[in-house]
Design a protein around this motif. Structure first.
Motif: not given
Length: 75
Positions: A17-45
């Motif tokens: 999550d920390f690395e994802a937030e750093l990357i998102k921040s860098k992209l948002e600083d450049e006015n690039i819309p972004c979002m994350t996607r992860q498959n952890d079975a809603s936190g159960t896996m």
């Protein structure tokens, strides 16, 4: 897949999550819309997130701009 997801591409993956937030921040600083996607079975896996990473998604029309913004980042 919904129509909005069809226009998004995975520009890179983050290991946690920390690395994802750093990357998102860098992209948002450049006015690039972004979002994350992860498959952890809603936190159960949580090991799935470790194996597959967290995808950073952007609209495909921003792909070139995002690659420049993230240039030099180790994948």
């Amino acid at each position: 897949t919904t129509s909005i997801m069809k226009s998004y591409v995975c520009i890179t993956k983050a290991n946690d999550d920390f690395e994802a937030e750093l990357i998102k921040s860098k992209l948002e600083d450049e006015n690039i819309p972004c979002m994350t996607r992860q498959n952890d079975a809603s936190g159960t896996m949580p090991h799935l997130r470790l194996e597959r990473g967290i995808e950073i998604l952007i609209p495909e029309e921003y792909e070139e701009q995002a690659e420049k913004a993230l240039k030099g980042r180790q994948q």
